[in-house]
Design an enzyme around this catalytic site. Structure first.
Site, PDB file in Angstrom:
ATOM      1  N   LYS A   8       9.313  -5.656  -6.776  1.00  0.00           N
ATOM      2  CA  LYS A   8       9.021  -6.650  -6.217  1.00  0.00           C
ATOM      3  C   LYS A   8       9.307  -7.619  -6.563  1.00  0.00           C
ATOM      4  O   LYS A   8       8.745  -9.063  -6.980  1.00  0.00           O
ATOM      5  CB  LYS A   8       6.723  -7.000  -5.945  1.00  0.00           C
ATOM      6  CG  LYS A   8       6.389  -8.415  -5.215  1.00  0.00           C
ATOM      7  CD  LYS A   8       6.461  -7.672  -3.857  1.00  0.00           C
ATOM      8  CE  LYS A   8       6.318  -8.767  -2.703  1.00  0.00           C
ATOM      9  NZ  LYS A   8       6.141  -8.292  -1.326  1.00  0.00           N
TER      10      LYS A   8
ATOM     11  N   TYR B 106       0.506  -1.398  -0.422  1.00  0.00           N
ATOM     12  CA  TYR B 106      -0.350  -0.061   0.276  1.00  0.00           C
ATOM     13  C   TYR B 106       1.033   1.761   0.265  1.00  0.00           C
ATOM     14  O   TYR B 106       0.737   2.148  -1.082  1.00  0.00           O
ATOM     15  CB  TYR B 106      -1.255  -0.039   1.742  1.00  0.00           C
ATOM     16  CG  TYR B 106      -1.753   1.872   0.880  1.00  0.00           C
ATOM     17  CD1 TYR B 106      -3.342   0.833   0.613  1.00  0.00           C
ATOM     18  CD2 TYR B 106      -1.638   3.018   1.314  1.00  0.00           C
ATOM     19  CE1 TYR B 106      -4.352   1.770   0.807  1.00  0.00           C
ATOM     20  CE2 TYR B 106      -2.462   3.178   1.624  1.00  0.00           C
ATOM     21  CZ  TYR B 106      -3.354   2.940   0.849  1.00  0.00           C
ATOM     22  OH  TYR B 106      -4.809   3.924   1.057  1.00  0.00           O
TER      23      TYR B 106
HETATM   24  N1  ATP Z   1      -3.652   2.525   4.532  1.00  0.00           N
HETATM   25  C1  ATP Z   1      -4.360   1.671   4.192  1.00  0.00           C
HETATM   26  N2  ATP Z   1      -5.628   2.030   3.768  1.00  0.00           N
HETATM   27  C2  ATP Z   1      -6.189   0.799   3.528  1.00  0.00           C
HETATM   28  N3  ATP Z   1      -5.973  -0.410   3.001  1.00  0.00           N
HETATM   29  C3  ATP Z   1      -4.680  -0.404   3.459  1.00  0.00           C
HETATM   30  C4  ATP Z   1      -3.818   0.517   4.252  1.00  0.00           C
HETATM   31  N4  ATP Z   1      -2.159  -0.284   4.466  1.00  0.00           N
HETATM   32  C5  ATP Z   1      -3.096  -1.320   3.894  1.00  0.00           C
HETATM   33  N5  ATP Z   1      -4.089  -2.290   3.134  1.00  0.00           N
HETATM   34  C6  ATP Z   1      -4.441  -2.632   3.292  1.00  0.00           C
HETATM   35  O1  ATP Z   1      -3.852  -3.867   4.352  1.00  0.00           O
HETATM   36  C7  ATP Z   1      -3.291  -5.319   3.263  1.00  0.00           C
HETATM   37  C8  ATP Z   1      -2.856  -5.313   3.486  1.00  0.00           C
HETATM   38  O2  ATP Z   1      -1.455  -4.501   3.225  1.00  0.00           O
HETATM   39  P1  ATP Z   1       0.156  -4.945   1.703  1.00  0.00           P
HETATM   40  O3  ATP Z   1      -0.835  -5.579   0.727  1.00  0.00           O
HETATM   41  O4  ATP Z   1       0.439  -3.530   1.670  1.00  0.00           O
HETATM   42  O5  ATP Z   1       0.713  -5.347   3.085  1.00  0.00           O
HETATM   43  P2  ATP Z   1       2.587  -5.687   2.264  1.00  0.00           P
HETATM   44  O6  ATP Z   1       3.135  -5.811   3.859  1.00  0.00           O
HETATM   45  O7  ATP Z   1       2.138  -5.358   1.749  1.00  0.00           O
HETATM   46  O8  ATP Z   1       2.028  -7.555   2.889  1.00  0.00           O
HETATM   47  P3  ATP Z   1       2.905  -8.424   1.717  1.00  0.00           P
HETATM   48  O9  ATP Z   1       4.035  -9.282   3.223  1.00  0.00           O
HETATM   49  O10 ATP Z   1       2.212 -10.537   1.223  1.00  0.00           O
HETATM   50  O11 ATP Z   1       3.277  -7.984   1.487  1.00  0.00           O
HETATM   51  C9  ATP Z   1      -4.373  -4.518   1.707  1.00  0.00           C
HETATM   52  O12 ATP Z   1      -4.960  -5.378   0.859  1.00  0.00           O
HETATM   53  C10 ATP Z   1      -3.829  -3.333   1.364  1.00  0.00           C
HETATM   54  O13 ATP Z   1      -4.958  -2.714   0.337  1.00  0.00           O
HETATM   55 MG    MG Z   2       2.935  -6.533  -0.161  1.00  0.00          MG
END
Ligand code: ATP
Ligand code: MG
Ligand code: DNN
Length: 227
Positions: A39, A19
């Site tokens: 990524k 995000y």
């Molecule tokens: N600030 C935010 N507002 C709305 N949704 C969010 C926000 N932050 C994260 N999310 C949602 O939470 C979920 C997890 O976030 P994200 O995929 O960015 O995590 P990540 O740390 O990249 O995970 P991974 O370890 O799988 O890469 C996703 O569905 C994302 O859209």
């Molecule tokens: Mg991620």
């Protein structure tokens, strides 16, 4: 001389790295910067033809770059994709595959070398800072091998403060430059995001930015990362 590379590390998994990375990418592009976002290793990724592919990190990061989902664009963003939603080494093993740190580092270094001066290269890690990437190496080993600064993403859930400070301290002990932290608001967090960010600020010497649910990338965070 090549451009500016930043590694987006996580205090954990599913806390908002993608995000934040997508928001940063959009903000930098909107501000007229040249940015490329990768990524390199992604687990939990369905096949490209699967409707759920559109929610993968790769698809989200391509969209933020204004790129369409094609096999070429997907492979150029995420050459190592695994379908099981597990640590990459375990997900790879499920497919009878392996991933070597040397290959991953060489690929990233080539991308860094191809980044022109004045451009920014964002590299999202996988899972948390010390989640295993290969059978023998963690994300921290990968980050150290690249010799690039990190942006640390954390959540605002109960426990996020300790996770953030533990990751920040680990980076400090390993001499990895930390540009700052992004606190991404977690769903159902028991305290306001400002409270969590303030607590983290009291213990780190770098900027701490907040991203609320559905929020855009703050200008200060983009300035921290942009070339
Ligand atoms: N600030 C935010 N507002 C709305 N949704 C969010 C926000 N932050 C994260 N999310 C949602 O939470 C979920 C997890 O976030 P994200 O995929 O960015 O995590 P990540 O740390 O990249 O995970 P991974 O370890 O799988 O890469 C996703 O569905 C994302 O859209
Ligand atoms: Mg991620
Ligand atoms: C599937 C998930 N969303 C990530 N792609 C991989 C997270 C691996 C975490 C491993 C761990 O640290 O225990």
């Amino acid at each position: 001389m090549s451009g500016n590379a930043v590694f987006i590390a996580g205090a954990g998994t599913e806390i908002g790295k993608t995000y934040v990375t997508a928001a940063l990418t959009r903000r930098l592009r909107g501000d007229g910067h040249d940015v490329r976002t990768l990524k390199p290793v992604a687990s939990g990724v369905p096949p490209i033809g699967d409707p759920d592919f559109r929610t993968s990190d790769t698809a989200i990061l391509l969209e933020a770059q204004g790129l369409v989902v094609t096999p070429e664009n997907v492979a150029a963003c995420s050459p190592w994709r695994f379908s099981a939603p597990l640590a990459p080494d375990l997900a790879a093993a499920r497919e009878g595959r392996t991933l070597a740190l040397a290959d991953l580092v060489a690929w990233c270094r080539a991308e860094m070398g191809a980044t022109p001066p004045g451009s920014t290269l964002l590299v999202e890690g996988v899972g948390g800072l010390m989640s295993p990437v290969t059978a023998d190496h963690t994300g921290l080993d990968w980050l150290k091998a690249l010799s690039v600064p990190a942006l640390l993403v954390t959540g605002s859930y109960l426990g996020a403060i300790s996770h953030a400070l533990t990751a920040a301290e680990t980076l400090r002990l390993h001499d990895v430059p930390l540009l700052g932290l992004a606190v991404c608001e977690s769903p159902d967090a028991p305290t306001p995001i400002e409270t969590v960010a303030a607590a983290i600020r009291r213990h780190v010497a770098v900027p701490v930015h907040e991203i609320v649910r559905g929020g855009a990338c703050p200008a200060g965070l983009a300035r921290l990362v942009g070339a």
